[in-house]
Write a protein that holds these residues in place. Structure first.
Motif, mmCIF file in Angstrom:
data_model
loop_
_atom_site.group_PDB
_atom_site.id
_atom_site.type_symbol
_atom_site.label_atom_id
_atom_site.label_comp_id
_atom_site.label_asym_id
_atom_site.label_seq_id
_atom_site.Cartn_x
_atom_site.Cartn_y
_atom_site.Cartn_z
ATOM 1 N N ARG A 59 50.344 34.763 31.962
ATOM 2 C CA ARG A 59 50.908 36.144 32.170
ATOM 3 C C ARG A 59 52.438 35.814 32.802
ATOM 4 N N ALA B 180 41.629 38.965 39.909
ATOM 5 C CA ALA B 180 40.600 39.666 39.887
ATOM 6 C C ALA B 180 40.086 40.089 38.420
ATOM 7 N N GLU B 181 40.956 40.198 37.381
ATOM 8 C CA GLU B 181 40.559 40.415 36.080
ATOM 9 C C GLU B 181 39.833 39.085 35.657
ATOM 10 N N LEU B 182 40.179 37.951 35.975
ATOM 11 C CA LEU B 182 39.565 36.825 35.546
ATOM 12 C C LEU B 182 37.882 36.824 36.084
ATOM 13 N N VAL C 104 36.404 39.682 36.709
ATOM 14 C CA VAL C 104 35.444 40.506 35.867
ATOM 15 C C VAL C 104 34.951 40.102 34.920
ATOM 16 N N LEU C 105 36.020 39.174 34.121
ATOM 17 C CA LEU C 105 35.658 38.553 32.800
ATOM 18 C C LEU C 105 34.704 37.740 32.796
ATOM 19 N N ASP D 156 45.944 40.399 41.204
ATOM 20 C CA ASP D 156 45.480 41.324 40.211
ATOM 21 C C ASP D 156 44.837 40.477 39.055
ATOM 22 N N PHE D 157 45.720 39.203 38.387
ATOM 23 C CA PHE D 157 45.257 38.299 37.622
ATOM 24 C C PHE D 157 44.016 37.557 37.835
ATOM 25 N N GLU E 25 31.157 39.433 33.366
ATOM 26 C CA GLU E 25 30.595 39.760 32.017
ATOM 27 C C GLU E 25 30.305 38.848 30.934
ATOM 28 N N THR F 224 50.728 40.586 41.547
ATOM 29 C CA THR F 224 50.303 40.110 40.082
ATOM 30 C C THR F 224 49.302 38.991 40.190
#
Length: 310
Positions: free
Chosen positions: A31, A51-53, A55-56, A48-49, A59, A45
């Motif tokens: 990113r 946090a997205e990792l 969640v991924l 957020d990056f 999952e 940023t």
């Protein structure tokens, strides 16, 4: 599957990964840092990056990450988890460990200096694997160094160890951002070679990679630019060899992508300059631009290994 979140923050881009216990990159993402939006936006940023990792990872692997590691440029207080200062990003005294831990649900977070973190990876699982003493020197926008000793990276008393780019190799030479003149990085970094070649060939868009190609084709002006940079680099490296006596000298960064166009004359120039010193193995870095992410992952796993169970 147990995993950690790893982030490598650069001046213009960020690399992130989920890293397994054996150092495997389970997932990679990139990113833009977005530094033009200001330091606060950059920090947001990063959060957020991460946090997205998180969640991924939950999952994909059915469980939360065990920890996170982040490598950042500039001055870093790793012990207290503070990104002290980064000229390229404009931030000062960012409590990165606290902010990331809060965003990631109180996850343990390790913070490291980008070059030292990359050096940790190169030393453990890259070109320095098996070497008890090594020096990792990436030649990029600037030049820094990571001093490897028995599987760890020496940060120094104040976190400034390894700043080889600010050894003065040409007194009275080009001005450096640090306030000195003739520092190694003003003469032998990828950006320094780009500037010199752009001036020599008259093309302001020309860069170090173009210079290397011109060297390979026999261009005399390119060869002179290259010779000047390699000579300065050899002088700086011999100073480091004299002080540190590394067994292996690992050269990385953009300039190292020239391969033997760099390494053949560099090895010869270093050998010409040593007298009583023992010549180290001079080798290219093995991990490329994944070193920072892998190192950040190693920092996270190291943090978990040293935590005392409650």
């Amino acid at each position: 599957m147990k995993h950690v979140i790893a982030l490598d923050v650069g001046g213009t881009g960020m690399k992130a990964a989920l890293v397994g216990e054996d150092g495997t990159l389970l997932h990679e993402a990139r990113r833009a840092t977005g530094r033009e939006r200001g330091p606060e936006a950059v920090v947001e940023t990063i959060l957020d990056f991460a946090a997205e990792l998180g969640v991924l990872g939950r999952e994909r692997f059915g469980r939360p990450a065990s920890a996170a590691g982040v490598a950042v440029p500039g001055i870093v207080d790793a012990e207290n988890g503070i990104a002290v200062y980064a000229a390229n990003l404009g931030w000062r005294d960012v409590p990165m460990r606290e902010l990331l831990g809060g965003r990631l649900g109180s996850l343990p977070v390790a913070l490291g200096h980008d070059v030292r973190t990359g050096g940790l990876a190169e030393g453990r699982i890259g070109a320095g694997r098996g070497a008890d003493r090594f020096l990792f020197v990436p030649l990029g926008t600037g030049i820094a160094g990571a001093i490897g000793i028995a599987g760890r990276i020496e940060a120094g008393a104040h976190g400034y160890a390894g700043e080889i780019g600010h050894i003065v190799v040409r007194p009275g030479g080009p001005a450096c951002g640090c306030g000195q003149y003739g520092c190694l990085e003003t003469l032998a970094s990828a950006s320094a070679v780009s500037r010199a070649w752009a001036a020599a060939c008259g093309n302001p868009e020309a860069d170090a990679a173009d210079c290397a190609k011109a060297v390979e084709s026999g261009d005399p002006a390119a060869r002179e630019v290259w010779r000047t940079a390699v000579g300065a680099l050899a002088d700086g490296l011999v100073t480091a060899i004299t002080l540190l006596d590394p067994r292996t000298l690992i050269i990385g960064g953009g300039l190292a992508e020239a391969g033997e166009t760099l390494f053949t004359p560099l090895r010869a120039a270093v050998e010409e300059r040593v007298t009583f010193q023992r010549l180290p193995h001079i080798v290219p870095a093995a991990l490329g631009d994944t070193a920072g992410c892998l190192g950040a992952g190693l920092l996270a796993w190291d943090l978990l290994a040293t935590e005392v169970p409650a």
